[in-house]
Design an enzyme around this catalytic site. Structure first.
Site, PDB file in Angstrom:
ATOM      1  N   SER A   1       0.871  -1.182   0.000  1.00 38.36           N
ATOM      2  CA  SER A   1       0.000   0.000   0.000  1.00 38.36           C
ATOM      3  C   SER A   1       0.903   1.226   0.000  1.00 38.36           C
ATOM      4  O   SER A   1       2.089   1.126   0.347  1.00 38.36           O
ATOM      5  CB  SER A   1      -0.852   0.003   1.275  1.00 38.36           C
ATOM      6  OG  SER A   1      -1.545   1.232   1.414  1.00 38.36           O
ATOM      7  N   TYR A  10      -2.594  -1.313  10.722  1.00 36.77           N
ATOM      8  CA  TYR A  10      -2.605  -1.567   9.275  1.00 36.77           C
ATOM      9  C   TYR A  10      -1.321  -1.049   8.634  1.00 36.77           C
ATOM     10  O   TYR A  10      -0.649  -1.770   7.890  1.00 36.77           O
ATOM     11  CB  TYR A  10      -3.839  -0.896   8.642  1.00 36.77           C
ATOM     12  CG  TYR A  10      -3.914  -1.045   7.136  1.00 36.77           C
ATOM     13  CD1 TYR A  10      -4.398  -2.214   6.550  1.00 36.77           C
ATOM     14  CD2 TYR A  10      -3.505  -0.011   6.285  1.00 36.77           C
ATOM     15  CE1 TYR A  10      -4.474  -2.355   5.171  1.00 36.77           C
ATOM     16  CE2 TYR A  10      -3.576  -0.136   4.908  1.00 36.77           C
ATOM     17  CZ  TYR A  10      -4.070  -1.308   4.354  1.00 36.77           C
ATOM     18  OH  TYR A  10      -4.130  -1.441   2.980  1.00 36.77           O
TER      19      TYR A  10
HETATM   20  P1  NAD Z   1     -10.872  -6.248  -0.314  1.00 32.84           P
HETATM   21  O1  NAD Z   1     -11.418  -6.124   1.071  1.00 32.84           O
HETATM   22  O2  NAD Z   1     -11.806  -6.119  -1.468  1.00 32.84           O
HETATM   23  O3  NAD Z   1     -10.047  -7.599  -0.461  1.00 32.84           O
HETATM   24  C1  NAD Z   1      -9.286  -8.136   0.585  1.00 32.84           C
HETATM   25  C2  NAD Z   1      -9.579  -9.621   0.642  1.00 32.84           C
HETATM   26  O4  NAD Z   1      -8.794 -10.201   1.704  1.00 32.84           O
HETATM   27  C3  NAD Z   1     -11.058  -9.917   0.933  1.00 32.84           C
HETATM   28  O5  NAD Z   1     -11.633 -10.662  -0.119  1.00 32.84           O
HETATM   29  C4  NAD Z   1     -11.003 -10.674   2.237  1.00 32.84           C
HETATM   30  O6  NAD Z   1     -11.972 -11.724   2.333  1.00 32.84           O
HETATM   31  C5  NAD Z   1      -9.574 -11.230   2.231  1.00 32.84           C
HETATM   32  N1  NAD Z   1      -9.185 -11.590   3.600  1.00 32.84           N
HETATM   33  C6  NAD Z   1      -9.328 -10.856   4.732  1.00 32.84           C
HETATM   34  N2  NAD Z   1      -8.965 -11.576   5.803  1.00 32.84           N
HETATM   35  C7  NAD Z   1      -8.547 -12.789   5.331  1.00 32.84           C
HETATM   36  C8  NAD Z   1      -8.078 -13.970   5.955  1.00 32.84           C
HETATM   37  N3  NAD Z   1      -7.978 -14.090   7.298  1.00 32.84           N
HETATM   38  N4  NAD Z   1      -7.772 -15.029   5.179  1.00 32.84           N
HETATM   39  C9  NAD Z   1      -7.916 -14.960   3.827  1.00 32.84           C
HETATM   40  N5  NAD Z   1      -8.363 -13.869   3.175  1.00 32.84           N
HETATM   41  C10 NAD Z   1      -8.697 -12.806   3.938  1.00 32.84           C
HETATM   42  O7  NAD Z   1      -9.732  -5.185  -0.410  1.00 32.84           O
HETATM   43  P2  NAD Z   1      -8.914  -4.600  -1.655  1.00 32.84           P
HETATM   44  O8  NAD Z   1      -9.151  -3.155  -1.630  1.00 32.84           O
HETATM   45  O9  NAD Z   1      -9.122  -5.385  -2.885  1.00 32.84           O
HETATM   46  O10 NAD Z   1      -7.435  -4.845  -1.085  1.00 32.84           O
HETATM   47  C11 NAD Z   1      -6.541  -5.799  -1.634  1.00 32.84           C
HETATM   48  C12 NAD Z   1      -5.164  -5.462  -1.144  1.00 32.84           C
HETATM   49  O11 NAD Z   1      -4.817  -4.162  -1.576  1.00 32.84           O
HETATM   50  C13 NAD Z   1      -5.041  -5.445   0.379  1.00 32.84           C
HETATM   51  O12 NAD Z   1      -3.788  -5.939   0.736  1.00 32.84           O
HETATM   52  C14 NAD Z   1      -5.147  -3.989   0.719  1.00 32.84           C
HETATM   53  O13 NAD Z   1      -4.500  -3.684   1.940  1.00 32.84           O
HETATM   54  C15 NAD Z   1      -4.432  -3.383  -0.466  1.00 32.84           C
HETATM   55  N6  NAD Z   1      -4.762  -1.989  -0.711  1.00 32.84           N
HETATM   56  C16 NAD Z   1      -6.000  -1.613  -1.113  1.00 32.84           C
HETATM   57  C17 NAD Z   1      -6.249  -0.268  -1.363  1.00 32.84           C
HETATM   58  C18 NAD Z   1      -7.585   0.237  -1.824  1.00 32.84           C
HETATM   59  O14 NAD Z   1      -7.783   1.451  -1.906  1.00 32.84           O
HETATM   60  N7  NAD Z   1      -8.540  -0.607  -2.161  1.00 32.84           N
HETATM   61  C19 NAD Z   1      -5.243   0.680  -1.161  1.00 32.84           C
HETATM   62  C20 NAD Z   1      -3.991   0.255  -0.738  1.00 32.84           C
HETATM   63  C21 NAD Z   1      -3.759  -1.093  -0.527  1.00 32.84           C
END
Ligand code: NAD
Length: 265
Positions: free
Chosen positions: A149, A162
């Site tokens: 991130s 986080y």
């Molecule tokens: P999201 O919530 O759509 O996806 C995250 C997934 O992780 C979910 O499907 C959830 O079920 C899974 N998860 C959570 N706990 C878990 C566990 N114990 N075991 C297995 N799976 C588990 O989020 P996203 O926005 O698609 O994020 C994906 C990645 O990108 C993450 O690492 C997030 O930190 C990172 N990220 C996202 C953003 C954003 O703006 N969306 C920004 C920076 C970083």
């Protein structure tokens, strides 16, 4: 999916594992990898996989869902073993699973601290190590793409556990790049900024967030999961031969800019 496209895609013949595949970014990565010819094991919590927003785009022959709970070490080990057995040792691993949000540094509970570190950092480490062991044993090299991130190097209010875990993912990725280089395994991180994923799309309707995006993001808008998938594809394919231990920010220029509110328009 068009069979010709799959056989000629940028990942034709490759095997991939993606965690967080039921989420926005992991779902887009899974979908793009499959569209580029890879066979993909899509891993996430079982209930999340059942209602994954990208699932309708997945062809059963090329995307196989395998449940995993990264909060549980025993379950993680068994799930990765099952994933490795689906298509054989993978060429590519992408780790997108994470708990999002967080809490203030002064008030985060010990339990919540442990929970985030367990899933976002230790869970990522343990999946990467299990899969890397299989890549090393197969002797065909590999590509590991972690999803960190912009919070891997910039903090924000009320997200202490986080951002700490995401900082750890950045250094974990570099450690992997260093220790796995001799096996032809390249490891890199994607650092997304604000990405409009399906389960958080509503928050982008809030005027306060829209104003903040205007002031803090050079492109003045959120990105899409597909923007992260495009970066993951470059890091995953054979054409990437010399980029390892690196970070690609997919943040619309957020981390490149200060004083954005001063600009015209
Ligand atoms: P999201 O919530 O759509 O996806 C995250 C997934 O992780 C979910 O499907 C959830 O079920 C899974 N998860 C959570 N706990 C878990 C566990 N114990 N075991 C297995 N799976 C588990 O989020 P996203 O926005 O698609 O994020 C994906 C990645 O990108 C993450 O690492 C997030 O930190 C990172 N990220 C996202 C953003 C954003 O703006 N969306 C920004 C920076 C970083």
């Amino acid at each position: 999916m068009d069979a010709t496209a799959a056989s000629q895609g940028r990942l034709a013949g490759k095997i991939a594992i993606v965690t967080g595949a039921a989420g926005g970014i992991g779902g887009a990565v899974t979908t793009r990898f499959a569209r580029e010819g890879a066979r993909v094991v899509a891993m996430d919590l079982a209930p999340a996989l059942d209602k994954a927003p990208y699932r309708a785009a997945w062809n059963e022959a090329s995307v196989v869902p395998v449940p995993i709970d990264l909060a549980d070490r025993g379950d993680t080990d068994q799930a990765v073993a099952r994933a490795l057995a689906v298509f054989g040792p993978p060429d590519v691993l992408a780790t997108a699973a994470a708990l999002k949000g967080g809490a203030n540094f002064l008030t985060v509970t010990d339990d919540d601290w442990d929970r985030y570190i367990a899933v976002n950092l230790t869970g990522t480490f343990r999946v990467c190590r299990k899969v890397a062991e299989a890549m090393v044993a197969a002797g065909k090299g590999g590509r590991i793409v972690t999803i960190g991130s912009v919070n891997s190097f910039m903090s924000e209010p009320d997200a202490a556990q986080y951002v700490a875990a995401k900082g750890g993912v950045a250094m974990l990725t570099r450690a992997m790049a260093v220790d796995l280089a001799r096996y032809g395994i390249l490891a890199n991180m994607i650092a997304p900024g604000p990405i409009r994923v399906p389960n958080a799309a509503d928050q982008y309707e809030e005027p306060k967030l829209a104003a903040s995006l205007h002031d803090e993001v050079a492109l003045a808008r959120p990105g899409l999961p597909e923007d992260c998938a495009a970066a993951a594809l470059f890091l995953a394919e054979d054409e990437n031969r010399y980029t390892t231990g690196s970070t690609i920010t997919v943040d619309g220029g957020l981390s490149a800019m200060i004083f954005g509110a001063m600009r015209d328009g």
